[in-house]
Design a protein around this motif. Structure first.
Motif, PDB file in Angstrom:
ATOM      1  N   GLU A   7       0.823  -1.214   0.000  1.00 12.08           N
ATOM      2  CA  GLU A   7       0.000   0.000   0.000  1.00 12.08           C
ATOM      3  C   GLU A   7       0.853   1.258   0.000  1.00 12.08           C
ATOM      4  O   GLU A   7       0.510   2.245  -0.648  1.00 12.08           O
ATOM      5  CB  GLU A   7      -0.952   0.004   1.195  1.00 12.08           C
ATOM      6  CG  GLU A   7      -2.206  -0.828   0.990  1.00 12.08           C
ATOM      7  CD  GLU A   7      -3.276  -0.528   2.018  1.00 12.08           C
ATOM      8  OE1 GLU A   7      -3.045   0.308   2.917  1.00 12.08           O
ATOM      9  OE2 GLU A   7      -4.352  -1.147   1.928  1.00 12.08           O
ATOM     10  N   THR A  38     -10.830   1.164   1.054  1.00 15.48           N
ATOM     11  CA  THR A  38      -9.729   1.157   2.017  1.00 15.48           C
ATOM     12  C   THR A  38      -8.488   1.810   1.422  1.00 15.48           C
ATOM     13  O   THR A  38      -7.830   2.642   2.070  1.00 15.48           O
ATOM     14  CB  THR A  38      -9.408  -0.279   2.460  1.00 15.48           C
ATOM     15  OG1 THR A  38     -10.569  -0.842   3.069  1.00 15.48           O
ATOM     16  CG2 THR A  38      -8.259  -0.307   3.437  1.00 15.48           C
ATOM     17  N   ARG A  42      -6.790   5.378   2.467  1.00 18.18           N
ATOM     18  CA  ARG A  42      -5.382   5.388   2.891  1.00 18.18           C
ATOM     19  C   ARG A  42      -4.602   6.439   2.105  1.00 18.18           C
ATOM     20  O   ARG A  42      -3.801   7.199   2.677  1.00 18.18           O
ATOM     21  CB  ARG A  42      -4.775   3.993   2.680  1.00 18.18           C
ATOM     22  CG  ARG A  42      -3.258   3.919   2.814  1.00 18.18           C
ATOM     23  CD  ARG A  42      -2.790   3.875   4.248  1.00 18.18           C
ATOM     24  NE  ARG A  42      -1.333   3.908   4.337  1.00 18.18           N
ATOM     25  CZ  ARG A  42      -0.539   2.837   4.254  1.00 18.18           C
ATOM     26  NH1 ARG A  42      -1.063   1.623   4.079  1.00 18.18           N
ATOM     27  NH2 ARG A  42       0.767   2.971   4.368  1.00 18.18           N
ATOM     28  N   SER A  45      -5.624   9.933   3.308  1.00 12.98           N
ATOM     29  CA  SER A  45      -5.119  10.155   4.658  1.00 12.98           C
ATOM     30  C   SER A  45      -3.621  10.433   4.658  1.00 12.98           C
ATOM     31  O   SER A  45      -3.140  11.338   5.352  1.00 12.98           O
ATOM     32  CB  SER A  45      -5.436   8.945   5.541  1.00 12.98           C
ATOM     33  OG  SER A  45      -4.879   9.080   6.827  1.00 12.98           O
ATOM     34  N   GLU A  46      -2.882   9.654   3.868  1.00 13.41           N
ATOM     35  CA  GLU A  46      -1.425   9.805   3.835  1.00 13.41           C
ATOM     36  C   GLU A  46      -1.004  11.109   3.147  1.00 13.41           C
ATOM     37  O   GLU A  46      -0.072  11.782   3.600  1.00 13.41           O
ATOM     38  CB  GLU A  46      -0.796   8.616   3.114  1.00 13.41           C
ATOM     39  CG  GLU A  46      -0.911   7.297   3.856  1.00 13.41           C
ATOM     40  CD  GLU A  46       0.074   7.180   5.010  1.00 13.41           C
ATOM     41  OE1 GLU A  46       1.083   7.907   5.014  1.00 13.41           O
ATOM     42  OE2 GLU A  46      -0.181   6.349   5.907  1.00 13.41           O
TER      43      GLU A  46
END
Length: 212
Positions: A7, A38, A42, A45-46
């Motif tokens: 990821e 998901t 991610r 968010s990152e």
């Protein structure tokens, strides 16, 4: 391009798209339960709210009242139960978004099982829009217009047993009995999955996420 990636490697690729100096739209697709939401969450968010925003395709579910009127409530989630033209029009607006313009996108409330209009504000200076959904690579209706807006489109692969387990658990979490959840995951969801997986060759990148 087919690859097995972690990821964090995909987040880095998305970060590169956010650094092009102009609006990029990254599409993430795959069968139900593949992990699209998901991964999209991610990435956003990152990268942080100043660099990326998530605009899911699920906000363009037709309302339950419309599905009931059309006799489609029992196949909710199938390709014909989405407003494909509305979704394509939104992506076109986001691609051509002007300075000072705020575009509002819908999201899908899984608790209500209804789309909620105007709930995701997209600011013009955010360089990356991440959109995820089942039918980004479809060739019918207005879906090709949506595909044309995507800077890149990634297709997520996943082992079928794990995908089924995720789907059943998700349906149970949102109120179905385990029996009903299993029937839906192996029925309606699986029929949709067959259609979606047949589109994978149109993706820019086919990815199987490495799990440590």
């Amino acid at each position: 391009m087919d690859s097995v990636m972690r990821e964090n490697e995909l987040v880095a690729l998305a970060g590169a798209l956010a650094s092009r100096g102009k609006r990029s739209i990254l599409g993430i697709t795959g069968a139900p339960g593949a992990g699209k939401s998901t991964l999209g969450e991610r990435i956003v968010s990152e990268l942080g709210p100043g660099r990326a925003v998530l605009v899911p395709m699920d906000g363009f579910h037709l309302a339950n009242s419309v599905l009931l009127a059309r006799g489609l409530r029992h196949v909710k989630g199938a390709i014909e139960t989405f407003d494909d033209a509305g979704y394509a029009s939104l992506l076109e607006r986001l691609l051509a978004q002007k300075a000072g313009e705020v575009v509002y996108a819908p999201h899908f409330d899984r608790g209500l099982e209804e789309p909620i209009a105007g709930s995701i504000p997209v600011l013009p200076d955010i360089p990356l829009v991440v959109t995820e959904g089942n039918y980004l690579l479809a060739e019918s209706g207005a879906w090709p217009r949506a595909r044309a807006c995507l800077t890149e489109c990634w297709f997520l692969e996943i082992d079928r047993p794990l995908r089924h387990t995720r789907l059943i658990d998700r349906h149970v979490a949102f109120g179905k009995t385990r029996e009903a959840a299993t029937a839906w995951a192996l029925g309606t969801d699986e029929a949709n999955a067959a259609l979606i997986e047949a589109m994978s060759h149109r993706a820019d990148r086919v990815v199987r996420i490495h799990v440590d």
